[in-house]
Design a protein around this motif. Structure first.
Motif, mmCIF file in Angstrom:
data_model
loop_
_atom_site.group_PDB
_atom_site.id
_atom_site.type_symbol
_atom_site.label_atom_id
_atom_site.label_comp_id
_atom_site.label_asym_id
_atom_site.label_seq_id
_atom_site.Cartn_x
_atom_site.Cartn_y
_atom_site.Cartn_z
ATOM 1 N N GLN A 1 0.834 -1.187 0.000
ATOM 2 C CA GLN A 1 0.000 0.000 0.000
ATOM 3 C C GLN A 1 0.876 1.247 0.000
ATOM 4 N N GLY A 2 0.730 2.069 -1.040
ATOM 5 C CA GLY A 2 1.517 3.291 -1.104
ATOM 6 C C GLY A 2 2.982 3.013 -1.388
ATOM 7 N N GLU A 3 3.802 3.992 -1.053
ATOM 8 C CA GLU A 3 5.229 3.898 -1.330
ATOM 9 C C GLU A 3 5.945 3.107 -0.236
ATOM 10 N N THR B 1 8.885 0.950 -4.404
ATOM 11 C CA THR B 1 7.720 0.341 -5.069
ATOM 12 C C THR B 1 6.939 1.331 -5.914
ATOM 13 N N GLN B 2 7.134 2.624 -5.679
ATOM 14 C CA GLN B 2 6.410 3.634 -6.457
ATOM 15 C C GLN B 2 7.143 3.982 -7.744
ATOM 16 N N SER B 3 8.434 4.281 -7.621
ATOM 17 C CA SER B 3 9.213 4.640 -8.812
ATOM 18 C C SER B 3 9.660 3.424 -9.602
ATOM 19 N N LYS B 4 9.669 2.241 -8.949
ATOM 20 C CA LYS B 4 10.118 0.979 -9.549
ATOM 21 C C LYS B 4 11.620 0.948 -9.827
ATOM 22 N N ILE B 5 12.352 1.909 -9.282
ATOM 23 C CA ILE B 5 13.799 1.967 -9.505
ATOM 24 C C ILE B 5 14.523 1.132 -8.452
#
Length: 303
Positions: free
Chosen positions: A100-102, A128-132
């Motif tokens: 859930q979220g970043e 998990t948000q930027s996938k970097i």
């Protein structure tokens, strides 16, 4: 009445804004810690490294830790040598879990191609948000050097993944002890020596450490400041279960006969004005009748 109401409203808005700003400044990133994946067979070394790494992550003030060391995912991850960027491991994680979220996903990989080759340690973190995916890799001659260097690498990769690189600076170099009154976890950290049957004593800033015996055995230890006001005394205590290898100068059969009665090895030390650590070690010693527990004098010197 209207003026009072308006003034009260303004105060509420300012207070809310300050609370929001404070909350933003104190944002904590959830970090899911999956421990270590490795091709090593020595579980004692891996457990020691995992415990140290998680203790150092807990020390990062903007991180909220989720301990996932027992995740089944690690058992299905077999590509230790070829998955250089950690993508395969993170793919397995995200296939089996929802976030859930970043959040930050974190694991370490310790790889050794052959028993006589160097230790390659890599710390991986994925946002998990930027996938970097971010990583830091170093090669070492021995496993204890992996542990000594870990804190700075962990801080760097977590800072990059969370966008806090400007907040969390690399760990400061160990300070030299210049006077007994300055004794603390920070300046006793380092590698020490001084006992015939011990190769190295490594004290870490986290309050933990390990002892490497001349026979190759490794003991986990905890470090406790016992006289914090004067800043001169502390205790070092064995954390592992009884092991005859911790007494290399005594016949193994004689040590094992004392196994049920033996208490953890313990050092009570005092800092001297010369920068050495002096005191007593509570341990087993050989006697004419067998083995008994005694206090022996010890002196440690910083390497």
């Amino acid at each position: 009445m209207f003026r009072k109401l308006r003034a009260y409203t303004i105060i509420l808005l300012i207070s809310a804004g300050m609370a929001f700003a404070q909350g933003s400044a104190e944002k904590k990133y959830p970090l899911h810690y999956y421990g270590i994946v490795s091709n090593l067979n020595d579980q004692n070394i891996l457990n020691m490294a995992q415990d140290l790494f998680i203790a150092q992550i807990r020390g990062i003030n903007y991180i909220s830790l989720e301990d996932k060391r027992n995740s089944e995912i690690k058992k299905s991850y077999t590509s230790i040598s070829s998955d250089k960027d950690g993508a395969e491991f993170f793919s397995l994680v995200e296939q089996s879990e929802q976030f859930q979220g970043e959040a930050i996903l974190f694991f370490a990989r310790i790889f050794r191609p052959h028993p006589d080759e160097k230790w390659e340690c890599t710390f991986f973190a994925k946002n998990t948000q930027s996938k970097i995916i971010f990583s830091q890799t170093r090669n070492y001659d021995s496993h204890y050097k992996v542990l000594l260097d870990a804190k700075m690498l962990i801080q760097n990769v977590v800072a990059e993944a969370s966008g806090n690189a400007s907040i969390e600076t690399p760990a400061a170099q160990t300070k030299q002890i210049d006077h007994p009154k300055n004794l603390n976890m920070e300046n006793i950290a380092g590698t020490w020596s001084g006992e015939d049957e011990i190769s190295k004593i490594v004290l870490l800033r986290s309050g933990r450490g390990f002892v490497i015996f001349s026979n190759g055995a490794t003991m986990n230890i905890s470090i406790l400041l016992s006289d914090e006001n004067s800043g001169k005394k502390f205790r070092v205590v064995q954390q592992d279960k009884f092991n005859a290898s911790f007494y290399p100068d005594i016949e193994r059969k004689a040590v094992l006969a004392y196994a049920e009665d033996a208490t953890p090895i313990e050092w009570n030390l005092t800092m001297t004005s010369q920068g050495t650590l002096e005191g007593t070690k509570k341990t087993l010693v050989a006697t004419a009748d067998g083995v008994e527990q005694k206090n022996v004098n010890v002196v440690w010197k910083k390497k």
